[in-house]
Motif scaffolding. Structure first.
Motif, short mmCIF file in Angstrom:
data_model
loop_
_atom_site.label_atom_id
_atom_site.label_comp_id
_atom_site.label_asym_id
_atom_site.label_seq_id
_atom_site.Cartn_x
_atom_site.Cartn_y
_atom_site.Cartn_z
N GLU A 24 30.06 42.80 48.90
CA GLU A 24 30.88 41.69 48.45
C GLU A 24 30.71 41.45 46.95
N THR A 25 29.46 41.53 46.48
CA THR A 25 29.20 41.36 45.05
C THR A 25 29.88 42.44 44.23
N HIS A 26 29.83 43.69 44.74
CA HIS A 26 30.47 44.79 44.03
C HIS A 26 31.99 44.64 44.01
N ARG A 27 32.56 44.12 45.08
CA ARG A 27 34.00 43.88 45.13
C ARG A 27 34.41 42.85 44.07
N ILE A 28 33.63 41.80 43.97
CA ILE A 28 33.91 40.77 42.97
C ILE A 28 33.75 41.35 41.56
N TYR A 29 32.72 42.20 41.39
CA TYR A 29 32.49 42.82 40.09
C TYR A 29 33.69 43.67 39.66
N LYS A 30 34.22 44.49 40.57
CA LYS A 30 35.38 45.32 40.24
C LYS A 30 36.60 44.47 39.92
N GLN A 31 36.75 43.39 40.67
CA GLN A 31 37.88 42.49 40.42
C GLN A 31 37.79 41.87 39.03
N LYS A 32 36.59 41.38 38.68
CA LYS A 32 36.40 40.78 37.35
C LYS A 32 36.57 41.82 36.26
N LEU A 33 36.12 43.06 36.52
CA LEU A 33 36.26 44.13 35.53
C LEU A 33 37.73 44.44 35.27
N GLU A 34 38.53 44.48 36.32
CA GLU A 34 39.96 44.71 36.16
C GLU A 34 40.62 43.55 35.41
N GLU A 35 40.19 42.32 35.72
CA GLU A 35 40.72 41.16 35.01
C GLU A 35 40.34 41.21 33.53
N LEU A 36 39.10 41.64 33.26
CA LEU A 36 38.65 41.75 31.87
C LEU A 36 39.47 42.79 31.11
N ALA A 37 39.70 43.96 31.73
CA ALA A 37 40.48 45.01 31.08
C ALA A 37 41.90 44.53 30.79
#
Length: 257
Positions: A24-37
């Motif tokens: 779940e943490t990794h899923r949130i991390y990828k989501q935030k990373l995509e938002e950051l990009a």
């Protein structure tokens, strides 16, 4: 069921629970990373658009300034000051956005090529061919160390001055090689840089000659010659490109009214 097996089962269930949390943490991390990009792309494109419009507006104001009254001239001057202030804000914004490598791409690659050269140099066994090149290489290493010290000292002074003037941001670092922001006061350093580049060419020529020597049996000689040649071409052409670009830019500024 033995006590040891029960303990293993409990540990597995604990790890299973931690693994679910990790997913779940990794899923949130990828989501935030995509938002950051996406935000980085949006900011970069918006800044580029604003800078283009400001550049056009600045040129228009320069043309209007020639045919304005005193009151209108004050308005033009005020707008020009606002444009300059806005450009400074964009400069600070861009410090936190990803940048393309540019003239720096070679200087990053230079570190890897130099590391490869050092590794090959360390594997070169002691012998008659090595002894023929040893003193030349030691003299080159001493000269290169002196040039790197002068270069670091000069770059540090340039960055300190440009940061104080607001022309560079606080995230900039000193890098190997010659960058366009190092132009001021470079007269004393540039000859040393070119001398080091041509010494690399001299090392390459010497090693190519040694590789054809009848006593040469080591593969390192030819590889080192090729590596020194690559370093010379990369360093010399990149430095020459930066100098030429800076001279062209200075000529363009001199022609502006």
């Amino acid at each position: 069921m033995s006590g040891q097996l029960e303990r293993c089962e409990r540990e597995w269930h604990e790890l299973e629970g931690e693994f679910q949390e990790l997913q779940e943490t990794h899923r949130i991390y990828k989501q935030k990373l995509e938002e950051l990009a996406a935000l980085q792309t949006l900011c970069s494109s918006s800044i580029s658009k604003q800078k283009k419009h400001l550049k056009d507006l600045k040129l228009t104001l320069q043309r209007c300034k020639r045919h304005t009254s005193q009151e209108e001239a004050e308005l033009v001057q005020q707008m020009a000051a606002n444009i300059k202030e806005r450009q400074d804000v964009f400069f600070d914004m861009e410090a936190y956005l990803p940048k393309k490598n540019g003239i720096k791409g070679w200087w990053v690659s230079h570190h890897y090529v130099s590391t490869f050269l050092s590794g090959v140099m360390l594997t070169w066994p002691n012998g008659p061919i090595y002894q023929k090149f040893r003193n030349q290489f030691l003299a080159f290493s001493i000269f290169q160390s002196c040039v790197q010290f002068l270069q670091y000292y000069y770059q540090r002074g340039c960055l300190y001055r440009l940061r104080a003037l607001g022309e560079r941001n606080h995230l900039d670092l000193t890098v190997e090689g010659f960058q366009s922001w190092m132009w001021r006061g470079l007269t004393f350093l540039l000859p040393f840089l070119f001398c080091g580049h041509f010494w690399q060419l001299y090392n390459a020529v010497t090693l190519f000659e040694l590789s054809s020597h009848e006593e040469c049996r080591e593969w390192q000689v030819f590889v080192l010659a090729l590596t020194f040649l690559i370093l010379f071409l990369g360093n010399f052409l990149t430095t020459l490109k930066v100098v030429h670009a800076k001279l062209q830019k200075n000529r363009g500024k001199a022609k502006q009214p």
